[in-house]
Design a protein around this motif. Sequence first.
Motif, PDB file in Angstrom:
ATOM      1  N   LEU A 286       0.814  -1.213   0.000  1.00  0.00           N
ATOM      2  CA  LEU A 286       0.000   0.000   0.000  1.00  0.00           C
ATOM      3  C   LEU A 286       0.850   1.266   0.000  1.00  0.00           C
ATOM      4  CD1 LEU A 286      -2.733  -1.112   2.554  1.00  0.00           C
ATOM      5  CD2 LEU A 286      -2.859  -1.142   0.046  1.00  0.00           C
ATOM      6  N   ARG A 287       2.130   1.129   0.372  1.00  0.00           N
ATOM      7  CA  ARG A 287       3.084   2.235   0.392  1.00  0.00           C
ATOM      8  C   ARG A 287       2.603   3.397   1.265  1.00  0.00           C
ATOM      9  NH1 ARG A 287       7.646   1.389  -1.636  1.00  0.00           N
ATOM     10  NH2 ARG A 287       8.030   3.508  -2.282  1.00  0.00           N
ATOM     11  N   LEU A 288       2.043   3.039   2.423  1.00  0.00           N
ATOM     12  CA  LEU A 288       1.617   4.060   3.371  1.00  0.00           C
ATOM     13  C   LEU A 288       2.834   4.770   3.940  1.00  0.00           C
ATOM     14  CD1 LEU A 288      -1.148   2.180   5.402  1.00  0.00           C
ATOM     15  CD2 LEU A 288      -1.440   3.708   3.448  1.00  0.00           C
ATOM     16  N   ARG A 289       2.666   6.023   4.277  1.00  0.00           N
ATOM     17  CA  ARG A 289       3.739   6.776   4.933  1.00  0.00           C
ATOM     18  C   ARG A 289       3.705   6.610   6.445  1.00  0.00           C
ATOM     19  NH1 ARG A 289       6.483   9.775   1.529  1.00  0.00           N
ATOM     20  NH2 ARG A 289       5.556  10.506  -0.411  1.00  0.00           N
ATOM     21  N   THR A 290       2.493   6.467   6.979  1.00  0.00           N
ATOM     22  CA  THR A 290       2.311   6.386   8.426  1.00  0.00           C
ATOM     23  C   THR A 290       1.232   5.361   8.747  1.00  0.00           C
ATOM     24  OG1 THR A 290       2.886   8.723   8.635  1.00  0.00           O
ATOM     25  CG2 THR A 290       1.782   7.724  10.513  1.00  0.00           C
ATOM     26  N   LEU A 291       1.479   4.620   9.808  1.00  0.00           N
ATOM     27  CA  LEU A 291       0.513   3.663  10.305  1.00  0.00           C
ATOM     28  C   LEU A 291       0.246   3.991  11.769  1.00  0.00           C
ATOM     29  CD1 LEU A 291      -1.103   1.008   9.932  1.00  0.00           C
ATOM     30  CD2 LEU A 291       0.978  -0.202  10.645  1.00  0.00           C
ATOM     31  N   TYR A 292      -1.010   3.979  12.154  1.00  0.00           N
ATOM     32  CA  TYR A 292      -1.403   4.249  13.532  1.00  0.00           C
ATOM     33  C   TYR A 292      -1.861   2.959  14.191  1.00  0.00           C
ATOM     34  CZ  TYR A 292      -1.100   9.123  12.320  1.00  0.00           C
ATOM     35  OH  TYR A 292      -0.612  10.340  11.914  1.00  0.00           O
ATOM     36  N   GLY A 293      -1.894   2.981  15.494  1.00  0.00           N
ATOM     37  CA  GLY A 293      -2.443   1.897  16.286  1.00  0.00           C
ATOM     38  C   GLY A 293      -3.138   2.508  17.491  1.00  0.00           C
ATOM     39  N   ILE A 294      -4.240   1.934  17.891  1.00  0.00           N
ATOM     40  CA  ILE A 294      -4.951   2.443  19.062  1.00  0.00           C
ATOM     41  C   ILE A 294      -5.252   1.287  19.998  1.00  0.00           C
ATOM     42  CG2 ILE A 294      -5.939   4.421  17.838  1.00  0.00           C
ATOM     43  CD1 ILE A 294      -8.611   2.907  17.759  1.00  0.00           C
ATOM     44  N   THR A 295      -5.237   1.585  21.278  1.00  0.00           N
ATOM     45  CA  THR A 295      -5.601   0.589  22.279  1.00  0.00           C
ATOM     46  C   THR A 295      -5.945   1.294  23.579  1.00  0.00           C
ATOM     47  OG1 THR A 295      -4.966  -1.493  23.308  1.00  0.00           O
ATOM     48  CG2 THR A 295      -3.245   0.172  23.118  1.00  0.00           C
ATOM     49  N   SER A 296      -6.713   0.610  24.386  1.00  0.00           N
ATOM     50  CA  SER A 296      -7.027   1.170  25.698  1.00  0.00           C
ATOM     51  C   SER A 296      -5.776   1.133  26.569  1.00  0.00           C
ATOM     52  CB  SER A 296      -8.156   0.385  26.371  1.00  0.00           C
ATOM     53  OG  SER A 296      -7.707  -0.904  26.723  1.00  0.00           O
ATOM     54  N   GLN A 297      -5.744   2.002  27.550  1.00  0.00           N
ATOM     55  CA  GLN A 297      -4.602   2.071  28.457  1.00  0.00           C
ATOM     56  C   GLN A 297      -4.448   0.797  29.282  1.00  0.00           C
ATOM     57  OE1 GLN A 297      -5.973   5.782  30.288  1.00  0.00           O
ATOM     58  NE2 GLN A 297      -4.041   6.707  29.620  1.00  0.00           N
TER      59      GLN A 297
END
Length: 176
Positions: free
Chosen positions: A126-137
């Motif tokens: 996909l050649r993404l520049r940035t990847l995020y991740g989310i999770t609860s604390q």
Amino acid sequence: MSGAITICETPRLRLRTVTPDDAAFYMELVNDPSWIANIGQRNIHTVEAARAALETGPMGQFREHGYSLYIVERRSDGAPVGMAGLVRRDSLPGPDIGYAVRPVYWGQGYAYEAAAAIVRHAQQVLRLRTLYGITSQQNQASINLLNKLGLRFERFSRLPPEGRETNIYRKDFRQD
């Protein structure tokens, strides 16, 4: 699975697009107590509701963005172990990695194997520049997995629609 597209494979796993035939599996997955505690209540209690949620969720995201959450299945026998992929949210500037494995398959390395394949796919295909991740604390297993994947804590936020307390992680890819 009829109409499914294989996105990537690992030595043990195949990640493929979701089809309407995955509705019963999806209903079981989203009603697992670990999903509800860590991802949220989806209020999906019938196969028909699950099919509709797949159509507007992962299947719709794949049509619109070219990526989505995928079914993670064992290559050896086709057993669905969970889901992993990329999610596009209005509350983040780019896609985030998502994953969930049925508890019966915990402790076997499937979450990391599938998530690492998604990170490679995001960067190389996909050649993404940035990847995020989310999770609860409170979700230490997910925090550990995001760190192992090379995502680093960026900030704390409350993301819509539920306004749940969320850690946001980020990985920037070099594009050569």
